[in-house]
Design an enzyme around this catalytic site. Structure first.
Site, PDB file in Angstrom:
ATOM      1  N   CYS A 106      12.753   8.330  24.983  1.00 35.93           N
ATOM      2  CA  CYS A 106      11.991   7.474  24.076  1.00 35.93           C
ATOM      3  C   CYS A 106      11.443   8.269  22.901  1.00 35.93           C
ATOM      4  O   CYS A 106      11.645   7.924  21.750  1.00 35.93           O
ATOM      5  CB  CYS A 106      10.850   6.811  24.836  1.00 35.93           C
ATOM      6  SG  CYS A 106       9.640   6.028  23.780  1.00 35.93           S
ATOM      7  N   HIS A 152      -6.882 -17.647  10.656  1.00 33.94           N
ATOM      8  CA  HIS A 152      -6.038 -18.235   9.623  1.00 33.94           C
ATOM      9  C   HIS A 152      -6.246 -17.477   8.318  1.00 33.94           C
ATOM     10  O   HIS A 152      -7.374 -17.188   7.972  1.00 33.94           O
ATOM     11  CB  HIS A 152      -6.396 -19.703   9.432  1.00 33.94           C
ATOM     12  CG  HIS A 152      -5.625 -20.352   8.325  1.00 33.94           C
ATOM     13  ND1 HIS A 152      -4.311 -20.742   8.501  1.00 33.94           N
ATOM     14  CD2 HIS A 152      -5.960 -20.626   7.047  1.00 33.94           C
ATOM     15  CE1 HIS A 152      -3.889 -21.261   7.352  1.00 33.94           C
ATOM     16  NE2 HIS A 152      -4.857 -21.200   6.463  1.00 33.94           N
TER      17      HIS A 152
END
Lengths: 575, 469
Positions: A126, A545
């Protein structure tokens, strides 16, 4: 939060659950707030049945069957003397990749005297040859792609002169990132006192192994428990000659020693796709060679189809499907790389290709040679170490080998770095007296193309098959990035999210996302699956939002579940 | 649109809570209009009133699949969304005429549906006939372009000596194939110029008669050997160049300064020469006093005069792009150099010969304001065909300008000064004179051209009434 914890403790099954939240109040005096349960409990006792370590368990989605004595106090001991007599170590891990690292850290936290054996470099695939350097290359390719897209820039009102790149600079970025992460990993283990033993680890017998260069200088040690975490290497099918220059594997490609004009990529899974993204952004043309009948196998078909329309069709990519590359000869004597293709089914010769380079991305093979598995009568299956659902190694007679576990790519259950780490933590929990089974269906996966693809749980065909077998109903709902304010502000409206669920009880079976930052967005869904959160509950969670997370908000809200909210109305909190 | 219907399986997935998500309406379903008795043609459906052609996203079914009524067969992309198209009839999908990713006009057959297996062969033959006749409209184009390709490639056999390793095999890169399909070029008729004789995207573009897109943005300094060489060479160069003076302050170029620097270095590759000319400005000064209250600037007057002179001497307005030809510009765009915040920019007065003085002055004012606000659009500063640089207001009597790359000439204007002149009869008088100095690309503009141009320019300045007309 409350119901999630009660679930993981009360139910051994990772998937099917019922009576959500009904038992929680009966079992424990529930803390009123997060702050309370997070801090105060840890500071005090182990008498209360609800302790801090079980909180942690829930985080990793480990499901304890019995709640034995808490080991919170053990943390204070550090990596001290082995707790059980007669052994050099409580736990020895063979392989210091991400899986071994995760296990080692958790073992120290649990008070185990831990050693890790590494024959190559700390960090494994990895960090050194996989996820980490490839993300550096993809970061570059993403920016290149954006800067080259004049239309996209103009639509934002930006003017950019011709973008270019310096190959060595890009390669250095990838290399620097890998060394940085590698030293972080090494330091974190050193700081905790994990012994890093250098050499190849070989199992000599039960609870006994040696390490070193494989000569007389090898040292023999004993350990109460042993974890095999040796990982994998790129799989090179026979007939393919890898020279490291024109016929390469991901190991070579990540060094970015050249950017060929035309490269064939054998295999169109995660690795192949990510490299196609890098190479096309840097100016190469790409030819995919895929043995299956369609590109991007393994992805949800609908997501795959859409991704193909965005990631493959408009780019300088063509493909051959249903064919094997039976023979690949590197470029030499003034000839280009030659690839012989045969039909995947009939094995008849189909075509030959001449390209500048070929990248073999056909998957990964477990690296389990030289482990001494024969000494304990374990036979690998296609190289993988056979294990049960608790990562306990199974021998040739089908019996469990005591005190021996195998995690990560070497067992082949789910070849992802974070899955290896979660498996390692699961094993440490077991050897410290808590039984756990990892729910692999809650482990997310991501492909870091531009835009990204991510998924957790089942694909639609898998879910439908399961539904037919077990006799439940499956529903599917979708939302588009085109309706998301933040995505539109970025001018990246391409993409969709897909939810596969049970309408009868609101269980999330799978979530698939293709679009901007999909890899980061998936965790809301994977955590919900891990915690057993149902759609009827999560749909009331609030999202800031305007953010991309509203794509998932819409997705949950658009699901039609036949049961109503299960959690009771929380006590009002003054703000 | 009348044929559209929403099937329950699809619409069930779209119960949006927010009105904002409305336009997200995903794939809906349209039924295929099918005619004929046994072998039915599947037409490209009209999915919206504005749709003239549709793209096949993908065939859900493949050739030979048995279709039953109401099943989705193909996904078609319209201007708004992808639509699943389903069939009205049972049958067998005998042939696909228009493949995935291809487009077809509304009403064109995209596939053939056979009723029984016996008719498949017949349908296939029909499909073959259709596909060979359908692109026949495009065929002449291929025929036309093919000779062009051979003509271009003919002198290059020496270069293309590196033949494909497999003799007789046509090797084309993925992008070349894509382009060939897009431009309907028959790849088998091309001769590849790429490595190992492969057909490159450039070969296809050439055959299709398209100027290849500038490849600049693909790869910059990529070759490892090259970058190694430069990095090895540059320190050596730096060591011998400039001694370090203690306390010096290094300020990196701004973007604009970098651009100027780049252009200036580039200009060294052009062989330039200079011609100076004294121009009497008494009449011009008088005119300027008259029109100044109306907002006319000296820059506008000079630009207009230069433009009018350029009309008569188009070669001075030309450009030498490749060292082999004249490029005569159709419009006269006067770029005017302006010093701005430590930089230099050249806003362009487009069609300066056609606009009147007042419009020109107004335009100039706008450009300068935009330049100060850094809001000039690229075509407002890089479309010049002739440049004017005026340092007269600083009292400079003459100077020498560097020719900007891509232009044929630049005019450097000095200050107008009272000068004692003797006329041909030996009478002395004092007249305002200014020195203009033009730098030009000698590959296309010769000394006589410049002299003639300057003479015309001088006449216009000395009789400036024409400027106001």
């Amino acid at each position: 939060m409350q119901s999630a914890i009660s679930l993981s403790l009360s139910s051994p099954s990772p998937i099917a659950r019922s009576g959500v939240g009904s038992t929680s109040n009966a079992c424990w005096p529930m803390p009123r707030s997060l702050r309370f349960c997070g801090l105060r409990r840890e500071a005090f006792d182990s008498a209360a049945s609800f302790d801090a370590s079980s909180l942690r368990l829930a985080r990793f989605n480990l499901q304890p069957k019995q709640s034995t004595l808490s080991k919170v106090s053990a943390v204070l001991k550090g990596n001290g003397a082995p707790s059980s007599s007669g052994f050099d170590y409580d736990l020895v891990i063979i392989g210091a990749g991400v899986g071994g690292h995760g296990a080692a850290l958790h073992a120290v936290e649990k008070g185990l005297k831990t050693a890790i054996i590494e024959g190559d470099v700390v960090g494994g695939t990895c960090v050194n040859r996989g996820c980490v350097p490839s993300k550096a290359l993809l970061a570059v390719s993403g920016r290149m792609r954006e800067l080259q897209n004049e239309h996209h820039m103009n639509s934002l009102g930006l003017q950019v002169a011709a973008a270019g790149y310096n190959r060595q600079g890009v390669a250095d970025h990838a290399n620097n990132l890998a060394s940085k992460i590698r030293s972080n990993l090494t330091n974190s283990m050193k700081a905790l006192g994990v012994d890093i033993l250098t050499g190849v680890g070989t199992i000599l017998g039960p609870q006994k192994l040696k390490y070193g260069k494989g000569d007389s200088g090898d040292k023999t040690i004993t350990a109460k428990d042993i974890i095999i975490a040796t990982g994998s290497v790129p799989l090179v099918p026979k007939g393919i000659e890898v020279d490291g220059k024109t016929v390469i594997t991901s190991d070579h490609a990540l060094k970015l020693e050249s950017v060929p004009d035309w490269i064939a990529i054998v295999g169109s899974g995660y690795i192949g796709l990510e490299f196609s993204d890098v190479y096309t952004a840097l100016g190469s043309e790409v030819t995919f060679i895929e043995a299956l009948d369609q590109l991007m196998p393994g992805f949800d078909p609908e997501i795959g189809k859409l991704a193909q329309r965005v990631l493959i069709n408009p780019r300088k990519i063509d493909s051959y499907t249903g064919v094997f590359a039976s023979k690949i000869t590197p470029a030499k004597d003034g000839k280009p790389v030659q690839i012989e293709l045969i039909d995947a089914k009939t094995k008849e010769p189909k075509d030959t290709l001449e390209v500048d380079a070929a990248l073999i991305a056909t998957g990964r093979a477990p690296f389990t040679k030289g482990l001494g598995l024969e000494n304990i009568n374990v036979q690998t299956q296609r190289g993988f170490v056979p294990v049960d659902e608790r990562m306990r190694v199974i021998d040739a007679n089908g019996k469990l080998v005591p005190h021996l576990y195998c995690i990560g790519d070497a067992n082949g259950k789910m070849m992802l770095a974070h899955a290896a780490s979660a498996q390692g933590i699961s094993v440490v929990e077991q050897v410290t007296g808590k039984d756990h089974v990892l729910n692999h269906l809650s482990i997310p996966a991501a492909c870091f193309t531009h835009p990204e693809i991510s998924m957790v749980g089942l694909t639609e065909p898998q879910a439908r098959e399961k539904a037919q077998k077990e006799g439940f109903e499956v529903s599917v709902t979708k939302t588009s990035f085109k309706a998301n304010t933040k995505a539109l502000a970025e001018n990246e409206g391409e993409g969709m999210a897909k939810l596969i669920y049970r309408p009868d009880n609101g269980e999330i079976l799978g979530v698939h996302i293709f679009g901007l930052h999909a890899a980061d967005l998936i965790h809301e869904a994977s955590n919900a699956i891990a915690m057993g959160t149902r759609i009827q509950d999560i749909k009331f969670a609030v999202h800031a939002h305007p953010t991309l997370s509203e794509v998932l908000d819409e997705l949950f809200k658009s699901a039609k579940v036949k049961v109503s909210t299960s959690s009771a109305v929380a006590e009002p909190v003054p703000v | 649109m009348a044929s559209l219907s929403f099937s329950s399986s699809v619409s069930s997935s779209t119960p949006f809570l927010r009105p904002s998500a409305f336009f997200l309406k995903p794939r809906s379903v349209s039924r295929l209009p099918l005619v004929r008795a046994k072998i039915r043609e599947i037409f490209m459906p009209a999915l919206s009133s504005t749709m003239t052609e549709g793209k096949i996203v993908s065939w859900v079914k493949s050739e030979g699949d048995v279709l039953s009524k109401g099943e989705p067969v193909v996904v078609v992309e319209s201007d708004k969304a992808d639509m699943d198209v389903e069939t009205f009839y049972d049958g067998i999908l005998a042939a696909i005429v228009v493949n995935d990713g291809e487009t077809a006009p509304v009403g064109a057959p995209i596939g053939l549906l056979a009723e029984t297996e016996d008719e498949i062969a017949e349908a296939k033959a029909k499909a073959a006939a259709q596909s060979s006749s359908a692109p026949s409209a495009a065929a002449p184009k291929v025929e036309e372009s093919a000779p062009v390709a051979t003509k271009v490639e003919a002198p290059a056999p020496a270069v293309a000596a590196a033949a494909p390793a497999t003799p007789g095999k046509v090797v084309a890169t993925p992008f070349a194939k894509k382009l060939a399909k897009q431009h309907k070029v028959d790849i088998n008729k091309l001769v590849g110029t790429g490595p190992f004789g492969r057909i490159t995207p450039e070969d296809v573009e050439k055959a299709a008669g398209i100027t290849p897109a500038p490849k600049a943005n693909v790869v910059a300094p990529a070759a490892p050997a090259a970058s190694a060489a430069t990095s090895a060479a540059s320190p050596a160069k730096a060591a011998t160049s400039f001694p370090e003076i203690p306390g010096s302050n290094v300020v990196p170029f701004t973007t604009m300064q970098s651009a100027v620097s780049k252009n200036m270095v580039e200009s060294l590759s052009v062989p330039t020469f200079r011609v100076g000319y004294p121009v009497s400005t008494d009449a011009l000064d008088a005119l300027y006093e008259k029109v100044k209250p109306k907002g006319v600037t000296m820059t506008a007057l000079l630009a207009k005069a230069a433009a009018m002179a350029l009309v008569q001497h188009p070669v001075v307005n030309a450009t030498c792009k490749d060292g082999k030809s004249f490029t005569y510009n159709s419009s006269i765009n006067i770029a005017v150099a302006v010093a701005i915040n430590g930089g230099l920019i050249t806003p362009v007065l487009q069609d300066a010969d056609k606009l009147d003085l007042y419009l020109l002055s107004q335009k100039w004012k706008e450009l300068v304001e935009k330049a100060r606000a850094k809001q000039l659009q690229p075509q407002e500063y890089n479309s010049g065909t002739f440049t004017l640089s005026n340092l007269g207001m600083f009292g400079v009597d003459r100077f020498d300008a560097i020719l900007p790359p891509g232009q044929g000439a630049i005019m450097a204007v000095g200050a107008s000064k009272p000068t004692v002149v003797a006329d041909k009869d030996g009478f002395f008088s004092v007249k305002n004179k200014m020195l203009v100095n033009v730098t030009a690309d000698h590959r296309i503009i010769y000394g006589a051209d410049l002299a003639a141009f300057l003479q015309t320019f001088s006449k216009i300045i000395e009789n400036p009434e024409s400027l106001t007309m």
